[in-house]
Write a protein that holds these residues in place. Sequence first.
Motif, PDB file in Angstrom:
ATOM      1  N   THR A 143      68.275  21.901  70.985  1.00 50.40           N
ATOM      2  CA  THR A 143      67.550  23.160  71.203  1.00 50.40           C
ATOM      3  C   THR A 143      67.897  23.824  72.529  1.00 50.40           C
ATOM      4  O   THR A 143      67.760  25.043  72.665  1.00 50.40           O
ATOM      5  CB  THR A 143      66.034  22.928  71.146  1.00 50.40           C
ATOM      6  N   GLY A 144      68.341  23.040  73.508  1.00 45.88           N
ATOM      7  CA  GLY A 144      68.678  23.633  74.792  1.00 45.88           C
ATOM      8  C   GLY A 144      69.822  24.626  74.722  1.00 45.88           C
ATOM      9  O   GLY A 144      69.949  25.497  75.591  1.00 45.88           O
ATOM     10  N   SER A 145      70.642  24.529  73.694  1.00 48.65           N
ATOM     11  CA  SER A 145      71.813  25.414  73.611  1.00 48.65           C
ATOM     12  C   SER A 145      71.452  26.817  73.147  1.00 48.65           C
ATOM     13  O   SER A 145      72.126  27.784  73.498  1.00 48.65           O
ATOM     14  CB  SER A 145      72.863  24.823  72.673  1.00 48.65           C
ATOM     15  N   PHE A 146      70.419  26.927  72.311  1.00 41.74           N
ATOM     16  CA  PHE A 146      70.040  28.272  71.823  1.00 41.74           C
ATOM     17  C   PHE A 146      68.612  28.627  72.223  1.00 41.74           C
ATOM     18  O   PHE A 146      67.932  29.398  71.558  1.00 41.74           O
ATOM     19  CB  PHE A 146      70.225  28.400  70.310  1.00 41.74           C
ATOM     20  N   ALA A 147      68.159  28.062  73.336  1.00 47.16           N
ATOM     21  CA  ALA A 147      66.827  28.371  73.840  1.00 47.16           C
ATOM     22  C   ALA A 147      66.717  29.865  74.138  1.00 47.16           C
ATOM     23  O   ALA A 147      67.692  30.528  74.467  1.00 47.16           O
ATOM     24  CB  ALA A 147      66.549  27.569  75.114  1.00 47.16           C
ATOM     25  N   GLU A 148      65.517  30.381  73.999  1.00 45.19           N
ATOM     26  CA  GLU A 148      65.140  31.761  74.314  1.00 45.19           C
ATOM     27  C   GLU A 148      65.573  32.793  73.281  1.00 45.19           C
ATOM     28  O   GLU A 148      65.398  33.988  73.501  1.00 45.19           O
ATOM     29  CB  GLU A 148      65.657  32.187  75.710  1.00 45.19           C
ATOM     30  N   ARG A 149      66.115  32.332  72.133  1.00 48.35           N
ATOM     31  CA  ARG A 149      66.510  33.331  71.139  1.00 48.35           C
ATOM     32  C   ARG A 149      66.453  32.830  69.705  1.00 48.35           C
ATOM     33  O   ARG A 149      66.857  33.532  68.777  1.00 48.35           O
ATOM     34  CB  ARG A 149      67.920  33.844  71.435  1.00 48.35           C
ATOM     35  N   VAL A 150      65.946  31.625  69.456  1.00 45.05           N
ATOM     36  CA  VAL A 150      65.994  31.061  68.112  1.00 45.05           C
ATOM     37  C   VAL A 150      64.694  31.340  67.352  1.00 45.05           C
ATOM     38  O   VAL A 150      63.592  31.279  67.910  1.00 45.05           O
ATOM     39  CB  VAL A 150      66.265  29.541  68.157  1.00 45.05           C
ATOM     40  N   ASN A 151      64.859  31.669  66.086  1.00 42.40           N
ATOM     41  CA  ASN A 151      63.730  31.841  65.180  1.00 42.40           C
ATOM     42  C   ASN A 151      63.142  30.466  64.866  1.00 42.40           C
ATOM     43  O   ASN A 151      63.860  29.554  64.453  1.00 42.40           O
ATOM     44  CB  ASN A 151      64.227  32.524  63.897  1.00 42.40           C
ATOM     45  N   PHE A 152      61.844  30.300  65.060  1.00 40.65           N
ATOM     46  CA  PHE A 152      61.231  28.979  64.923  1.00 40.65           C
ATOM     47  C   PHE A 152      61.378  28.438  63.506  1.00 40.65           C
ATOM     48  O   PHE A 152      61.709  27.260  63.309  1.00 40.65           O
ATOM     49  CB  PHE A 152      59.754  29.057  65.311  1.00 40.65           C
ATOM     50  N   LYS A 153      61.170  29.278  62.504  1.00 40.79           N
ATOM     51  CA  LYS A 153      61.299  28.831  61.118  1.00 40.79           C
ATOM     52  C   LYS A 153      62.728  28.411  60.810  1.00 40.79           C
ATOM     53  O   LYS A 153      62.959  27.391  60.153  1.00 40.79           O
ATOM     54  CB  LYS A 153      60.856  29.948  60.163  1.00 40.79           C
ATOM     55  N   GLY A 154      63.698  29.177  61.284  1.00 42.76           N
ATOM     56  CA  GLY A 154      65.095  28.816  61.080  1.00 42.76           C
ATOM     57  C   GLY A 154      65.444  27.514  61.777  1.00 42.76           C
ATOM     58  O   GLY A 154      66.189  26.679  61.235  1.00 42.76           O
ATOM     59  N   GLY A 404      67.329  32.982  58.586  1.00 35.22           N
ATOM     60  CA  GLY A 404      67.555  33.744  59.807  1.00 35.22           C
ATOM     61  C   GLY A 404      67.376  32.834  61.014  1.00 35.22           C
ATOM     62  O   GLY A 404      66.350  32.171  61.163  1.00 35.22           O
ATOM     63  N   LEU A 405      68.385  32.787  61.875  1.00 31.58           N
ATOM     64  CA  LEU A 405      68.335  31.898  63.033  1.00 31.58           C
ATOM     65  C   LEU A 405      67.918  32.603  64.313  1.00 31.58           C
ATOM     66  O   LEU A 405      67.322  32.000  65.194  1.00 31.58           O
ATOM     67  CB  LEU A 405      69.712  31.250  63.260  1.00 31.58           C
ATOM     68  N   ARG A 406      68.241  33.874  64.392  1.00 30.48           N
ATOM     69  CA  ARG A 406      68.001  34.574  65.655  1.00 30.48           C
ATOM     70  C   ARG A 406      66.855  35.563  65.517  1.00 30.48           C
ATOM     71  O   ARG A 406      66.735  36.259  64.507  1.00 30.48           O
ATOM     72  CB  ARG A 406      69.265  35.296  66.093  1.00 30.48           C
ATOM     73  N   VAL A 407      66.024  35.612  66.539  1.00 30.85           N
ATOM     74  CA  VAL A 407      64.902  36.544  66.519  1.00 30.85           C
ATOM     75  C   VAL A 407      65.404  37.969  66.729  1.00 30.85           C
ATOM     76  O   VAL A 407      66.517  38.204  67.214  1.00 30.85           O
ATOM     77  CB  VAL A 407      63.875  36.195  67.610  1.00 30.85           C
ATOM     78  N   LYS A 408      64.566  38.927  66.380  1.00 33.79           N
ATOM     79  CA  LYS A 408      64.900  40.329  66.596  1.00 33.79           C
ATOM     80  C   LYS A 408      64.950  40.632  68.092  1.00 33.79           C
ATOM     81  O   LYS A 408      64.363  39.924  68.909  1.00 33.79           O
ATOM     82  CB  LYS A 408      63.862  41.220  65.920  1.00 33.79           C
ATOM     83  N   ALA A 409      65.640  41.733  68.428  1.00 35.60           N
ATOM     84  CA  ALA A 409      65.790  42.114  69.837  1.00 35.60           C
ATOM     85  C   ALA A 409      64.434  42.296  70.511  1.00 35.60           C
ATOM     86  O   ALA A 409      64.225  41.859  71.651  1.00 35.60           O
ATOM     87  CB  ALA A 409      66.619  43.394  69.940  1.00 35.60           C
TER      88      ALA A 409
END
Length: 444
Positions: A143-154, A404-409
């Motif tokens: 999780t440290g690699s994509f922290a601050e932008r990952v969709n929790f469900k994804g 969906g892996l990334r949250v909206k802007a």
Amino acid sequence: MLLVLLALSGVAAFVPVDHPAAGATSTLNAADVAWMLTATALVLLMTPGLSFFYGGMVRPKNLISTMLQSFVAMGVITLVFYFVGFSLAYGDSWHGLIGNPLTFALLRNVGTAPNPAFSAAIPFILYFAFQLKFAIITPALITGSFAERVNFKGYLAFMVLFCLFIYCPLAHWTWHPEGFLHKWGVLDFAGGTVVHISAGVAALAGAIVMGPRRMKQQTSFSTPNVPFVLLGTGLLWFGWFGFNAGSSLGANEQATLAFANTNLASAAALIAWMLVEVARGGKPTAVGACIGAVVGLVAITPAAGFVNYGQSILIGVVASLISFAGVHWKNSRTNIDDTLDVFPCHGLGGIVGMILTGVFADKVGLVHGSATLFGYHLLALVIVVGYAFVGSWILLKITDMIFGLRVKAADEELGLDLSQHEESTYNVDEEYESTRKELVAERH
């Protein structure tokens, strides 16, 4: 999903568990059982430790989400490992590649009697509990690699897929008596390959697939929470004694060797990291000391029970130098946004540890005149890195298409604490509260 969980738990309630008759557990060793219960608890503590370690290095608006991404693994992976994961990793082997998913499904045939194929002195259910803790922390590391932008469900979906299709096969290859890497003689005492290389390589794939963060950040909230990082490091270091010394599966000489080597390597790596900071014209930092300590812990993990004291110090120093260089190169020469440097620290640290295990392992390493183990370690490294990277890439793409892996802007700008969980560690101002309400209204 709630109905699925309810149905599965209903089925699980009626799965019979075979407990031994009176006197049938005479092979149990009380000291081994006591130590392994302790070690299992220590390894579980590492995951909350990791949540503080990671949480302290992100912006406060993403603190809760980052910590929860580690914490939630204790729930999700426990159930995955119970239903089928343990069986995939340790069930009857299919050509040394994967376990039969039915052998130990729902912990069938996993009772309080020992299973001599894995450990003759402790209950098999305790062996399950110990191995479960390794499975829990591995996706949490990613999780440290994509922290601050990952969709929790994804993220939840990817975590399950990673456990089933990456972690469990690697554990089978390496730690099952019939696993093909185990038969080659590949040594991984406590998870340098299965845990850290797999997590580090998957983290690299995750950072590439997710892309960099949108760096519109409030400068007043950009300073690391250094006490959290120090606390997390302390908990990780403490728990790592169970991680490494517990991998002896008993209260024995190898456990004490692994215990001592774990501390020596981490201490050496901590000092090495700070000295490099000073040599580059900077000041020794608390965060740098913590990162160095963790790198040393990672690097000694595959070798802990197979090398001597001085070699463990060298492994810690070499890993610290290489990981420091990896972090600097990644930040200065690439556009890869591995938020918390998971690949340079866990990936490269694990790779260094695996290679140097092949060099120094007692009686069979390169320095003892045998190139066989070293050659197999290099071959296994290529296989594991390739499988973990390609497999994780595919799983990330599948997860992105479905969930969906990334949250909206707008969610990323607001912060994942509010946008994903509607919680916050600080008082939100009117602008943030207005944006939060708009996002909630859009969802409902």
